[in-house]
Design a protein around this motif. Structure first.
Motif, PDB file in Angstrom:
ATOM      1  N   TRP A  89       5.104   7.496  12.131  1.00  0.00           N
ATOM      2  CA  TRP A  89       5.728   8.690  13.222  1.00  0.00           C
ATOM      3  C   TRP A  89       7.032   8.347  13.530  1.00  0.00           C
ATOM      4  O   TRP A  89       7.637   9.298  14.108  1.00  0.00           O
ATOM      5  N   HIS A  90       7.594   7.330  13.271  1.00  0.00           N
ATOM      6  CA  HIS A  90       8.938   7.238  13.805  1.00  0.00           C
ATOM      7  C   HIS A  90       9.785   8.090  13.741  1.00  0.00           C
ATOM      8  O   HIS A  90      10.475   8.407  14.898  1.00  0.00           O
ATOM      9  N   ILE A  91      10.303   8.685  12.555  1.00  0.00           N
ATOM     10  CA  ILE A  91      11.485   9.465  12.304  1.00  0.00           C
ATOM     11  C   ILE A  91      11.187  10.706  13.105  1.00  0.00           C
ATOM     12  O   ILE A  91      11.894  11.345  14.030  1.00  0.00           O
ATOM     13  N   VAL A 107       8.896  11.758  15.197  1.00  0.00           N
ATOM     14  CA  VAL A 107       8.729  11.734  16.921  1.00  0.00           C
ATOM     15  C   VAL A 107      10.194  11.397  17.647  1.00  0.00           C
ATOM     16  O   VAL A 107      10.293  11.946  18.462  1.00  0.00           O
ATOM     17  N   SER A 108      11.084  10.617  16.956  1.00  0.00           N
ATOM     18  CA  SER A 108      12.145  10.300  17.739  1.00  0.00           C
ATOM     19  C   SER A 108      13.111  11.327  17.579  1.00  0.00           C
ATOM     20  O   SER A 108      13.876  11.774  18.674  1.00  0.00           O
ATOM     21  N   GLY A 153      11.599  14.065  20.172  1.00  0.00           N
ATOM     22  CA  GLY A 153      11.806  13.440  21.504  1.00  0.00           C
ATOM     23  C   GLY A 153      13.584  13.670  22.148  1.00  0.00           C
ATOM     24  O   GLY A 153      13.632  14.341  23.009  1.00  0.00           O
ATOM     25  N   THR A 154      14.381  13.533  20.956  1.00  0.00           N
ATOM     26  CA  THR A 154      15.586  13.430  21.346  1.00  0.00           C
ATOM     27  C   THR A 154      16.243  14.861  21.667  1.00  0.00           C
ATOM     28  O   THR A 154      16.721  15.337  22.516  1.00  0.00           O
ATOM     29  N   LYS A 201      12.713  -0.055  13.700  1.00  0.00           N
ATOM     30  CA  LYS A 201      13.938   0.340  14.761  1.00  0.00           C
ATOM     31  C   LYS A 201      14.878   1.159  13.887  1.00  0.00           C
ATOM     32  O   LYS A 201      15.485   2.141  14.753  1.00  0.00           O
ATOM     33  N   VAL A 213      14.002   4.962  14.129  1.00  0.00           N
ATOM     34  CA  VAL A 213      13.823   5.504  15.365  1.00  0.00           C
ATOM     35  C   VAL A 213      15.667   5.874  15.683  1.00  0.00           C
ATOM     36  O   VAL A 213      16.209   7.099  16.233  1.00  0.00           O
ATOM     37  N   GLY A 268      16.369   8.853  13.695  1.00  0.00           N
ATOM     38  CA  GLY A 268      15.818   9.827  14.222  1.00  0.00           C
ATOM     39  C   GLY A 268      16.550  10.452  15.472  1.00  0.00           C
ATOM     40  O   GLY A 268      16.759  11.856  15.603  1.00  0.00           O
ATOM     41  N   ILE A 269      17.003   9.540  16.221  1.00  0.00           N
ATOM     42  CA  ILE A 269      17.674   9.950  17.370  1.00  0.00           C
ATOM     43  C   ILE A 269      18.925  10.477  16.833  1.00  0.00           C
ATOM     44  O   ILE A 269      19.456  11.571  17.621  1.00  0.00           O
TER      45      ILE A 269
END
Lengths: 447, 327, 287
Positions: free
Chosen positions: B217-219, B221-222, B225-226, B273, B276, B279-280
């Motif tokens: 999910w990390h990429i 979702v981040s 979110g951003t 890490k 994320v 992704g941000i």
């Protein structure tokens, strides 16, 4: 108790294939000739103390320890020493070994062969450790670390708990599971002896939840015993790894090498070792037989066998109905960490926890492809390493980078390689690299 | 008896393979493909088929005649995925020759020039797409209206939600009022590229990939979110100029990019890490380009820029080592 | 207009002048003293960076030559005698005379001589195969055939022979840098004297198992019978751990041991035809 305990980083869940979980332990007949390799354990090889022509009984010492970090070896058969020669052992190399021609089945008279449970132990810790040492007991989980060394941790480490490894996270193997079901009382006494030897009063027996019968049985047995607790763990490989088990049970993480489990105050012993300790201390019986799971998907009669050490593996296979036609790999141990055998003439030794015959479809590696950087190895690694990077360091002979990337932390559990979609031989490379880096570190330290 | 094999442990494998992962992505793209056919009809079918076939053809031709390798790699699924993703990033009225050029650039320059699957620093489909965007800006930014089932090159074009948002930014205060309803944007009833039309269908695919454990999910979702945080702040500051953050999430290539392009194995970081951080970075760059850049959409550029940063992220963001923190 | 041009010229001119002065001082102050001889030597070296000299690359070799001021104990195995002579001239030194050497593969366990009894399917690197097990054949000492030596060779002097599964050294290309020697995890490759006319006699086996075991594993394994030791008049052959070894410094190339060996594990290469043709290729394939 709803929160299932386990370790926090990585891990995989391979197909369990515990075909022999319900098969009671049977005794395997005596071999015609027994072979005892002199290096069955971690540390210096043992030194033979018998010569050609000597007569030995079951339980006679045939080799002395080759140093502090070493173990004695006892004969599992009675008969005449045929020769001291070499044999191809599980390492795939020819190593020195003692050959004994079997005659009858005469036991050393000091061994208590009754089935009675002896509960009381009035020995001092030193006496217990001496007895364990003389019985040649090593870690029976597979690593074969001499047990007496583990019971004498460095002075600066304060030990507070004993963790019993009854996880048996390797697929296929059920030797420990059956042992717990058939000898729970002996195990509990063994744990108490070990606690006494260490001078502590807290022990945890870690069992994975895929063995509910063993959990229940042992829980009922330890209910009346002070300080011993059965811990139910979530089924996840490699929970049987020392560091993973300590984290799962106590929540403490062992720092990277050269730190030992003792640095977080824990000593880990395999449940099979505990049983061997009971027999050595209470029954005067040295370590000369062990339980071996002989199994495989196409094996006719998979079984849990009580085998005298030195018996050729071919005889174990014969009991199970012979080697199936489609066998492509013969493994000593489980499919995740076991060693491949060159042939079935290799003898059963202290570390032989299982004999596994894998069919072609499972055994033969698929063709290697490019790394697609899917990060599945990183997700699987229980030590928080980057296997793809370490393997590349190995391919490029970049030992320095590998050391910076914590290669010495690798426990060689095989999670990375078993989950690589590109079928890359990650662990092969990591092992090579770890070997090289280990050598570099050693030579640096001696300078 | 046959000879015994000898190789070190582990002797077991969980059966995963490159093909399985690639075809899982293909399956995850099916809902979006269906949504695109409902929205754009024939055009979507023609563009997608052309793109996939030409990607596979170029991969086959390059491995066989340029690299002179015996084994063809077109069935490992990566060329199909590239073809699909390229098509999904194109308008449904694009002339065939442009698609073929895009496929050639994607496979030839984006992937095979670096040594094939696993070695490419940039997402091949995006390399193709951005190449076309720069080379054929007019054709690449005329979007047909939805529900012209049999139209292809002759489709009537219209403005996308993103171009309306861009107009609002340049001072047209009425532009945001012309946006279609949010629900329409979500299910896929607005103009745009083939694959990005329905956020709902893309989220279905996301769910499938998560369940099959193809991606984590990390990429995505981040990124979500951003984008959500950044656009919410701007929206709260000035709702006339800056659009509702949910429009930002559901319109344009954001969903498609976040779920399928940014998570491309080869070009994304390996550690949680790192994912994320990556992704941000993509989220921030996308919004910055949408707000302040020349193009209405910034997803492709954001991903390509972060692709370039990927090796650095991999060097900086290490996984949590066992035993590094004392509890 | 003209004043603008003038201003620009003046400003740029002054800036340039200041920068030039700064650069001049910096280059004076931080100048790296480099002996011109290092550059000279580096230029004539082969530039293969093979590491055969024991230094990390040719530049380091050149630097160390100059630092020492002589060629004592320094030798570039890749360079010809002529090049070494030139280096010596630069240094004002004389060349130490060394016997030219060549890499020799001491295993003749071809597919025919040494049947495979297992199949190795791990990573294709000798170092890895060696670490995990005895290998595909019954011989735990012989060539593993994954070609680590081929990879290590910077001069393309070693090739894998697909028929025998063994590496073959091209004696003309081999510079005796020793990279293959250290790459081989089983110490099969040895640097031996090139000798006159490239004639060499060596025991092409490194198996230390007892006779019967070795013989079972490989048809041309040394069984440690000691016949060669007795045959040798020059005490060039020693027997240790069931394995004969010919000291190339003492060997006089008489070929008595070759005839004596019951296992044909002693090879003589580049000798003229006597009973049978004996070029290197023939010896290896004919047996």
């Amino acid at each position: 108790m709803n929160m299932k305990k386990t370790f926090t980083i990585g891990g995989v869940h391979p197909d369990e294939n515990k075909l022999t979980a319900t098969k009671p332990i049977c005794e395997l007949g005596l071999p015609k000739q027994a072979v005892y390799p002199l290096s069955q354990h971690i540390g210096a090889p043992s030194v033979p103390c018998v010569a050609k022509g000597d007569l030995v009984n079951v339980g006679t010492k045939i080799a002395d320890a080759g140093g502090f970090m070493s173990a004695v070896i006892h004969s599992g058969v009675s008969g005449k020493v045929a020769k001291v020669d070499t044999v191809v052992d599980a390492s795939g190399y020819r190593k020195p070994a003692i050959y004994i021609d079997v005659v009858d089945d005469v036991w050393e008279p000091t061994i208590d062969r009754s089935e009675d449970l002896v509960k009381d132990c009035n020995l001092t810790p030193e006496e217990i450790i001496a007895k364990i040492k003389d019985a040649g007991i090593v870690g029976l989980g597979g690593a074969c670390f001499p047990t007496h060394v583990k019971l004498m941790p460095p002075k600066d480490c304060k030990i507070d708990s004993l963790v019993i490894n009854a996880v048996e996270c390797e697929p296929y193997l059920t030797a420990d599971h059956r042992l717990m079901l058939e000898h729970p009382d002996e195990i509990v006494v063994g744990v108490q002896i070990l606690l006494k030897a260490l001078g502590i009063n807290k022990a945890f027996i870690g069992i994975e939840e895929n063995k509910p019968d063993a959990i229940e049985l042992l829980q009922s047995k330890v209910a009346s015993v002070q300080g011993v607790e059965v811990v139910k763990l979530k089924t996840k490989y490699p929970q049987g790894g020392e560091k993973q088990l300590i984290e799962a049970v106590t929540g403490r993480q062992v720092p990277p090498p050269p730190a030992l489990p003792a640095s977080v105050g824990v000593v880990v012993q395999n449940v099979g070792t505990v049983y061997a300790v009971y027999q050595a201390v209470q029954k005067n019986k040295p370590l000369f037989e062990r339980i071996v799971t002989v199994t495989g998907k196409s094996v006719q009669n998979p079984a849990n066998l009580l085998v005298r050490m030195g018996t050729p593996i071919s005889q174990v296979i014969e009991y199970a109905g012979g080697m199936p036609e489609d066998t492509a790999k013969l493994i000593s141990g489980g499919p995740m960490m076991g060693r491949p055998l060159l042939n079935a003439d290799v003898p059963v030794v202290k570390g032989t926890s299982g004999v596994l015959m894998l069919p072609e479809a499972d055994a033969i590696r698929k063709e290697e492809q490019h790394c697609i950087r899917c990060s599945k190895c990183v997700q699987a690694c229980p030590m928080g390493l980057e296997p793809y990077l370490l393997a590349t360091c190995g391919e490029l002979s970049d030992w320095e980078r590998a050391e910076q990337e914590w290669i010495m932390s690798c426990i060689e559990c095989g999670c990375c390689q078993s989950s690589c979609p590109s079928h890359r031989p990650l662990l092969d490379w990591v092992r090579l690299t770890k070997n090289k880096v280990g050598g570099i570190i050693r030579s640096r330290n001696t300078k | 008896m046959a000879k015994l094999f000898i190789s070190t442990s582990p002797h077991a494998h969980n059966g995963d393979s490159v093909e399985k992962n690639m075809y899982a992505v293909v399956i995850a793209l099916i809902p979006a493909f269906i949504a695109s056919i409902i929205a754009f009809g024939l055009g979507s079918l023609v563009v997608t088929a052309t793109s996939v076939v030409s990607c596979m053809f170029f991969e086959w031709a390059i491995t066989k005649y340029l690299l002179k390798e015996e084994k063809t790699t077109i069935f490992d699924g990566s060329a199909i995925v590239t073809g699909l993703l390229l098509a999904f990033n194109l308008p449904s009225n694009l002339p065939l020759y442009i698609i073929i050029i895009g496929a050639l650039v994607a496979i030839g320059i984006g992937k095979m020039a670096f040594g094939g699957l696993g070695n490419n620093p940039f997402n091949p489909a995006l390399v193709g797409r951005v190449f076309l965007l720069i080379s054929f800006p007019a054709k690449m930014t005329s979007w047909p209206e939805t529900h012209q089932m049999l139209a292809y090159a002759d489709a009537v074009t219209t403005a996308t939600p993103l171009s309306l948002m861009k107009e609002a930014l340049s001072g047209n205060t009425a532009a945001l009022n012309q946006l279609p309803e949010l629900w329409q944007v979500f299910v896929g009833n607005t103009a745009g590229c083939i694959g990005e039309v329905s956020a709902l269908a893309l989220l279905l695919g996301f769910g499938y990939l998560l369940v099959r454990r193809v991606i984590t999910w990390h990429i995505p979702v981040s990124i979500f979110g951003t984008v959500l945080v950044f656009t919410s702040i701007m929206w709260l500051v000035n709702p006339v100029m800056y659009a509702n953050p949910l429009y930002h999430l559901c319109s344009g290539g954001l969903m498609l990019g976040a779920i399928f392009m940014a998570t491309d194995y080869v070009t994304s970081p390996m550690t949680p890490k790192g994912m994320v951080v990556y992704g941000i970075g993509i989220g921030l760059l996308t919004v910055i380009i949408r707000y302040f850049g020349a193009y209405p959409e910034g997803m492709s550029f954001a991903i390509l820029i972060m692709n370039a940063v990927n090796p650095l992220i991999c060097n900086w963001c290490k996984p949590k080592r066992f035993g590094s923190v004392k509890k | 207009m003209s004043s603008m041009i003038l201003t620009a010229v003046i400003v740029l001119g002054i800036t340039g002048l200041i920068l030039a002065v700064v650069l001049f001082f910096i280059s004076k102050k931080f100048a790296v003293e480099e002996d011109p001889r290092v550059v000279q030597i580096n230029e004539i070296l082969p530039g293969a960076n093979c590491g055969g000299c024991g230094y990390p690359g040719c530049a380091a070799f050149a630097e160390n030559c100059v630092k020492k001021g002589s060629l004592k104990g320094m030798r570039c195995s890749a360079a010809s005698g002529e090049v070494m002579q030139q280096i010596a001239e630069i240094l004002g030194d004389v060349v130490e005379q060394t016997t030219p050497k060549v890499a020799v593969v001491r295993c003749n366990g071809s597919c025919e001589n040494r049947p495979r009894i297992n199949v190795y399917d791990g990573a294709s690197r000798c170092a890895i195969a060696h670490m995990m097990s005895g290998g595909e054949t019954g011989c735990a000492f012989g060539c593993l055939g994954c070609g680590d030596c081929v990879e290590a060779c910077k001069f393309d002097a070693i090739r894998m022979n697909p028929e025998t599964g063994l590496p073959e050294v091209d004696q003309d290309k081999c510079t005796a840098c020793g990279m293959c020697v250290s790459a081989c995890p089983r110490n099969i490759i040895e640097l031996r004297n090139k000798n006159k006319l490239d004639r060499r006699i060596f025991v092409s086996c490194v198996n230390k198992d007892k006779g019967p075991v070795a013989k079972k594993a490989c048809a041309v394994a040394c069984i440690g019978c000691g016949k060669c030791v007795k045959a040798c008049q020059f005490e060039a052959i020693t027997l240790e751990n069931n394995l004969a070894y010919i000291d190339f410094e003492k060997c006089r190339l008489c070929r008595k041991c070759v005839d004596e060996c019951p296992q044909h594990s002693i090879l003589a290469v580049n000798f003229p035809e006597r009973k049978k043709p004996a070029t290197e290729e023939n010896v290896q394939t004919n047996q």
